[in-house]
Design a protein around this motif. Sequence first.
Motif, PDB file in Angstrom:
ATOM      1  N   ARG A  34       0.940  -1.136  -0.011  1.00  0.00           N
ATOM      2  CA  ARG A  34       0.061   0.001   0.042  1.00  0.00           C
ATOM      3  C   ARG A  34       0.916   1.294  -0.143  1.00  0.00           C
ATOM      4  O   ARG A  34       1.882   1.418   0.839  1.00  0.00           O
ATOM      5  CB  ARG A  34      -0.920   0.116   1.182  1.00  0.00           C
ATOM      6  N   ALA A  56      -1.988   6.466   0.279  1.00  0.00           N
ATOM      7  CA  ALA A  56      -3.140   5.678   0.728  1.00  0.00           C
ATOM      8  C   ALA A  56      -3.425   5.672   2.366  1.00  0.00           C
ATOM      9  O   ALA A  56      -4.419   6.041   2.830  1.00  0.00           O
ATOM     10  CB  ALA A  56      -3.127   4.416   0.387  1.00  0.00           C
ATOM     11  N   ASP A  57      -2.183   5.533   2.933  1.00  0.00           N
ATOM     12  CA  ASP A  57      -2.299   5.617   4.434  1.00  0.00           C
ATOM     13  C   ASP A  57      -2.409   6.913   4.860  1.00  0.00           C
ATOM     14  O   ASP A  57      -3.319   7.211   5.999  1.00  0.00           O
ATOM     15  CB  ASP A  57      -0.707   5.013   4.763  1.00  0.00           C
ATOM     16  N   ILE A 111      -3.416   7.527  -5.151  1.00  0.00           N
ATOM     17  CA  ILE A 111      -3.729   6.661  -3.989  1.00  0.00           C
ATOM     18  C   ILE A 111      -3.092   5.322  -4.233  1.00  0.00           C
ATOM     19  O   ILE A 111      -2.607   4.426  -3.468  1.00  0.00           O
ATOM     20  CB  ILE A 111      -5.166   6.348  -3.775  1.00  0.00           C
ATOM     21  N   ASN A 112      -3.001   4.851  -5.491  1.00  0.00           N
ATOM     22  CA  ASN A 112      -2.458   3.560  -5.821  1.00  0.00           C
ATOM     23  C   ASN A 112      -1.508   3.884  -7.089  1.00  0.00           C
ATOM     24  O   ASN A 112      -1.878   3.802  -8.263  1.00  0.00           O
ATOM     25  CB  ASN A 112      -3.676   2.519  -6.243  1.00  0.00           C
ATOM     26  N   GLN A 165     -12.758  -5.328  -5.379  1.00  0.00           N
ATOM     27  CA  GLN A 165     -12.201  -4.268  -4.363  1.00  0.00           C
ATOM     28  C   GLN A 165     -12.357  -4.769  -2.826  1.00  0.00           C
ATOM     29  O   GLN A 165     -11.645  -4.473  -2.071  1.00  0.00           O
ATOM     30  CB  GLN A 165     -13.051  -2.934  -4.409  1.00  0.00           C
ATOM     31  N   SER A 177      -4.281  -5.750  -5.026  1.00  0.00           N
ATOM     32  CA  SER A 177      -3.633  -4.144  -5.162  1.00  0.00           C
ATOM     33  C   SER A 177      -4.940  -3.250  -4.719  1.00  0.00           C
ATOM     34  O   SER A 177      -4.726  -2.215  -3.973  1.00  0.00           O
ATOM     35  CB  SER A 177      -3.063  -3.822  -6.490  1.00  0.00           C
ATOM     36  N   GLN A 178      -6.061  -3.586  -5.051  1.00  0.00           N
ATOM     37  CA  GLN A 178      -7.371  -2.695  -4.780  1.00  0.00           C
ATOM     38  C   GLN A 178      -7.801  -3.030  -3.483  1.00  0.00           C
ATOM     39  O   GLN A 178      -8.041  -1.913  -2.753  1.00  0.00           O
ATOM     40  CB  GLN A 178      -8.442  -2.904  -5.629  1.00  0.00           C
ATOM     41  N   VAL A 189      -5.715  -1.138  -0.226  1.00  0.00           N
ATOM     42  CA  VAL A 189      -5.911   0.324  -0.058  1.00  0.00           C
ATOM     43  C   VAL A 189      -7.356   0.255   0.951  1.00  0.00           C
ATOM     44  O   VAL A 189      -7.214   1.069   1.789  1.00  0.00           O
ATOM     45  CB  VAL A 189      -6.499   1.033  -1.364  1.00  0.00           C
ATOM     46  N   GLN A 190      -8.164  -0.547   0.859  1.00  0.00           N
ATOM     47  CA  GLN A 190      -9.547  -0.399   1.384  1.00  0.00           C
ATOM     48  C   GLN A 190      -9.793  -1.262   2.626  1.00  0.00           C
ATOM     49  O   GLN A 190     -10.682  -1.159   3.241  1.00  0.00           O
ATOM     50  CB  GLN A 190     -10.698  -0.547   0.511  1.00  0.00           C
TER      51      GLN A 190
END
Length: 398
Positions: free
Chosen positions: A12, A16-17, A181-182, A215, A298-299, A302-303
């Motif tokens: 990440r 994003a963090d 973000i990514n 996601q 990868s998606q 982030v979430q």
Amino acid sequence: MGIPNRPHPLARAKAADWAGRAVQALWDKGLTPKPPLEPEFLWEVASRGFDPQDETSLRSNAEVEDFRARLDQLCASLREDAALNAMGHAMAYGQLTSAIRKRHALGQVWRETPQLAQTAIAPPIIVAGQMRAGTTRMHRLLAADPQHAGTRFCNSHNPVPISPDWRPLKAGAALAIARRINPWLDALHPFGATRIDEEIGWLAGALSPATFEAQWHIPGFVGWSEARDPAPVYAEFARILRTDAATMGDADRPRVLKCPQFSEDLPALLAQFPDARLVVTRRDSAAVLDSSVSLVASQMAVQSDHGNLAGIEREWQRKLRLREQRLETALAEFRGLVAWVDFERLNADWPGEIAQTYAALDLPLTDAALAAMHREQSRAEHGSHTAHKTQLAQFAAS
């Protein structure tokens, strides 16, 4: 700017963090309330300013009920299964309210100009096949042909026609944020605001699982959706396509459509376009799985702070197997024209694979088409997505 090193599939970015901490701080300090992922709340927020008739415009009772049921199930699975972090919660809220708002906005357009959704269009060319199996490359090569048409990313992202058309600018801004973000986004899939892209945004607007299961960990919603008839989703999809063709002025040219979800739902899509031609891509299943897991991880990274690589791999083994089975069943019953495309042959000799595709589909392959495809292929060869092959090799080595 080059693609930075990606040390792990669940890596990440610092941005994003930082964004996640900022969102959490806003909630903790009471500067803005944390929005509940509850259907009633989302509906109240997103439908504000619209007429109640905009929900039902041109839609059958079954289609209206299907969207409401999908929203209920998706919200429940997000709350119970997804283990979202602050960033994931905020992104889920944004995507669901956007889907509700755009559904109302489309209904408003169709209430005022219903003929847009009834536009006669040329039979489309549908690219089906597993994700990461060459569908994007075939899609863009075919759509480069001046005899054909394709869907811009910004139109997929927002199918509501507006004048003046600010969608490219808005989509460009959204992509800039997403890349921050990514930073590995373009290695996974090469984006561009006005570049030809898959119609996954139209499916997401009808709450098909395609964009959401890539996601979030939402097995409750995915299992429920897989067992449900997707006909209402594709009825909405067809209206959007006809509207987009009318507003873009390309209704007389075959639209090249592409989304891996089509493999799962092909009978419902063909019910809307029975005269369509099909292009089916194939690739080694192990390579498809490795690439798919990389994209999804990868998606999800982030979430959620609880990403499980082994769990992602198990789920996508199951999902890819399901899509393969459903695609085989649908093709066994299809009586139209089908072209089969091999991923390795496409890599080695794309003009040859294009030539056999056009022959199988009984389409004329012109010099102008080949020239346009050469330009598209040159663009692809110099794109950031070539970095993904290096990432996969590093993951395998480590």
